[in-house]
Write a protein that holds these residues in place. Sequence first.
Motif, PDB file in Angstrom:
ATOM      1  N   ILE A   1       3.496  12.534   0.418  1.00 16.06           N
ATOM      2  CA  ILE A   1       2.796  13.123   1.565  1.00 16.06           C
ATOM      3  C   ILE A   1       2.402  12.061   2.578  1.00 16.06           C
ATOM      4  O   ILE A   1       2.566  12.249   3.789  1.00 16.06           O
ATOM      5  CB  ILE A   1       1.550  13.906   1.086  1.00 16.06           C
ATOM      6  CG1 ILE A   1       1.979  15.103   0.233  1.00 16.06           C
ATOM      7  CG2 ILE A   1       0.715  14.391   2.277  1.00 16.06           C
ATOM      8  CD1 ILE A   1       0.830  15.836  -0.433  1.00 16.06           C
ATOM      9  N   LEU A   2       1.909  10.919   2.118  1.00 21.59           N
ATOM     10  CA  LEU A   2       1.456   9.859   3.025  1.00 21.59           C
ATOM     11  C   LEU A   2       2.614   9.318   3.858  1.00 21.59           C
ATOM     12  O   LEU A   2       2.515   9.206   5.086  1.00 21.59           O
ATOM     13  CB  LEU A   2       0.792   8.728   2.228  1.00 21.59           C
ATOM     14  CG  LEU A   2       0.249   7.549   3.039  1.00 21.59           C
ATOM     15  CD1 LEU A   2      -0.807   8.017   4.037  1.00 21.59           C
ATOM     16  CD2 LEU A   2      -0.327   6.484   2.105  1.00 21.59           C
ATOM     17  N   LYS A   3       3.724   8.992   3.202  1.00 18.17           N
ATOM     18  CA  LYS A   3       4.887   8.475   3.923  1.00 18.17           C
ATOM     19  C   LYS A   3       5.437   9.520   4.896  1.00 18.17           C
ATOM     20  O   LYS A   3       5.829   9.201   6.024  1.00 18.17           O
ATOM     21  CB  LYS A   3       5.981   8.052   2.941  1.00 18.17           C
ATOM     22  CG  LYS A   3       5.626   6.857   2.070  1.00 18.17           C
ATOM     23  CD  LYS A   3       6.755   6.553   1.087  1.00 18.17           C
ATOM     24  CE  LYS A   3       6.408   5.387   0.172  1.00 18.17           C
ATOM     25  NZ  LYS A   3       7.480   5.119  -0.815  1.00 18.17           N
TER      26      LYS A   3
ATOM     27  N   PHE B   1       0.826  -1.210   0.000  1.00 16.01           N
ATOM     28  CA  PHE B   1       0.000   0.000   0.000  1.00 16.01           C
ATOM     29  C   PHE B   1       0.863   1.263   0.000  1.00 16.01           C
ATOM     30  O   PHE B   1       0.579   2.234  -0.704  1.00 16.01           O
ATOM     31  CB  PHE B   1      -0.924  -0.014   1.213  1.00 16.01           C
ATOM     32  CG  PHE B   1      -1.668   1.280   1.422  1.00 16.01           C
ATOM     33  CD1 PHE B   1      -2.630   1.687   0.513  1.00 16.01           C
ATOM     34  CD2 PHE B   1      -1.391   2.100   2.508  1.00 16.01           C
ATOM     35  CE1 PHE B   1      -3.318   2.881   0.684  1.00 16.01           C
ATOM     36  CE2 PHE B   1      -2.068   3.299   2.696  1.00 16.01           C
ATOM     37  CZ  PHE B   1      -3.040   3.685   1.782  1.00 16.01           C
ATOM     38  N   LEU B   2       1.966   1.232   0.794  1.00 18.77           N
ATOM     39  CA  LEU B   2       2.844   2.396   0.878  1.00 18.77           C
ATOM     40  C   LEU B   2       3.860   2.419  -0.255  1.00 18.77           C
ATOM     41  O   LEU B   2       4.208   3.486  -0.770  1.00 18.77           O
ATOM     42  CB  LEU B   2       3.557   2.417   2.237  1.00 18.77           C
ATOM     43  CG  LEU B   2       2.653   2.697   3.436  1.00 18.77           C
ATOM     44  CD1 LEU B   2       3.407   2.510   4.743  1.00 18.77           C
ATOM     45  CD2 LEU B   2       2.090   4.115   3.355  1.00 18.77           C
ATOM     46  N   ARG B   3       4.348   1.231  -0.628  1.00 17.97           N
ATOM     47  CA  ARG B   3       5.338   1.165  -1.709  1.00 17.97           C
ATOM     48  C   ARG B   3       4.771   1.742  -3.001  1.00 17.97           C
ATOM     49  O   ARG B   3       5.469   2.421  -3.758  1.00 17.97           O
ATOM     50  CB  ARG B   3       5.765  -0.284  -1.926  1.00 17.97           C
ATOM     51  CG  ARG B   3       6.822  -0.434  -3.020  1.00 17.97           C
ATOM     52  CD  ARG B   3       7.283  -1.866  -3.167  1.00 17.97           C
ATOM     53  NE  ARG B   3       6.205  -2.747  -3.617  1.00 17.97           N
ATOM     54  CZ  ARG B   3       5.773  -3.807  -2.940  1.00 17.97           C
ATOM     55  NH1 ARG B   3       6.293  -4.109  -1.762  1.00 17.97           N
ATOM     56  NH2 ARG B   3       4.799  -4.568  -3.418  1.00 17.97           N
ATOM     57  N   ASN B   4       3.497   1.481  -3.263  1.00 13.99           N
ATOM     58  CA  ASN B   4       2.874   1.929  -4.499  1.00 13.99           C
ATOM     59  C   ASN B   4       2.207   3.304  -4.390  1.00 13.99           C
ATOM     60  O   ASN B   4       1.595   3.776  -5.343  1.00 13.99           O
ATOM     61  CB  ASN B   4       1.830   0.900  -4.953  1.00 13.99           C
ATOM     62  CG  ASN B   4       2.456  -0.467  -5.199  1.00 13.99           C
ATOM     63  OD1 ASN B   4       3.580  -0.549  -5.673  1.00 13.99           O
ATOM     64  ND2 ASN B   4       1.736  -1.537  -4.867  1.00 13.99           N
ATOM     65  N   SER B   5       2.316   3.913  -3.221  1.00 13.86           N
ATOM     66  CA  SER B   5       1.689   5.217  -3.026  1.00 13.86           C
ATOM     67  C   SER B   5       2.374   6.288  -3.874  1.00 13.86           C
ATOM     68  O   SER B   5       3.598   6.362  -3.937  1.00 13.86           O
ATOM     69  CB  SER B   5       1.765   5.611  -1.543  1.00 13.86           C
ATOM     70  OG  SER B   5       1.399   6.962  -1.374  1.00 13.86           O
TER      71      SER B   5
END
Length: 441
Positions: free
Chosen positions: A351-353, A201-205
Amino acid sequence: MVVIDYFLSLGSSVFVPLVLILIGLVLRQGVLSSIRSGITVGIGFIGLGLAISLISNTLEPAVNQIVERFSFNLTVIDIGSGAAAGVAFSTLIGALIIPAVFILNLVLLVIGFTKTMNIDIFNYSHYAFTGAVVHLMTGSVVIGVGASLIQATWSLLSADYSAKKVQETLGVDGISIPQGYAASTVPLFSILDKVYDRIPFLRNSKLDLSHLQGRIGMFGDPVIIGAALGIILALLAGYNFVDGANLLMGVVAIMVLFPRMVKIIVEGLLPISEAAKSFFNKRFNGKEVFIGLDSAITLGLPTTQIVGTMLIPITLILAVILPGNKVLPLGDLAFVAFFTCMATIIHNGNILKTIISGVINMIGVLYIASWFAPYFSKLAANSGATDIKGQTTALWNGNVFDFILANIARFGIVGLIVLIVITIPIGLYVKKVTSTPKSAE
């Protein structure tokens, strides 16, 4: 102390340009070109100072109002980085640290243990604080200065490690960020970045500003985001329309002005960067040397501004709900962007990370600042820098390098030897990683 006070009194808008003019002359940039570059950077720092004062004038009253409105019951007051730096420099270690760190930096540069020349002298206060706490613990000036010098070395190595990402993100070659706090966050954010790569989910964000603007158009514009954040803060503070509108305009102005000021600094640095590449290519077989600058040059990045503003209410909530936290965020709360600026660099503006890393980092900041409170309060009392009754600290004290060094150096000469033994392989590792050709990465 007279010499140190004189240099500190010059301020970054004078001292940094003077150093850059000197560097330009050494690099054969030319007299007029060196003067123009140095003064242009100085203008940028004046602009940054005005923008930072805008943060103080706009956000601090809102922060104070939010704290008062929700009656947070925490016993240790955060008096802010300015006062904390003053306390650090007012100690015996603080009087010794500027020449000691400067000489150490030159030696490490000559022997090739670092590529960074740290001219951000005003932030040597972080090293002074660590040394002053160790001096308080051990009673030894030698151990205190030793701990400070090791922290300065760690900051240089951290700056070397992150230099290429800093340069790519800001668009300027030949610079790095050894600033005492920002450098201490690089290991954490780098580890978290590798963890995120293992989470699909985070890798592809792709949640950076350009992606946001592509998906939601004008709603992803920094001005609109700034307006939304201003409204949220105004509601939390319970402002009326007039005060809320002024807060909103202040937040939007911060979002717009910081990038403009950073562009001016970059304009001044580019000719020096080109001169440095040419100089070292001719005389040292292309040996790299980075100019170490304040982390303030990263504050123009939209992700840093967005996440930094979002972290203001989040940090207050964390302070209330975290078991064992004693710190009431106050003096440094409006400047949370400084605490997460390197996450923007490491996470490539995602931004999410960056907000996840920012929350994790602020948890550590609150706990470490709580741990340092008794020591900082004693140093502050000894210096007469504050008349606040009870314990004080600063979020600025929530530096993981400070925490590690103080806990090991408290064992005296044995602790100092352990820290030196730890530092050498770290330096060799950073040298190996940063020497890897891009084609092999």
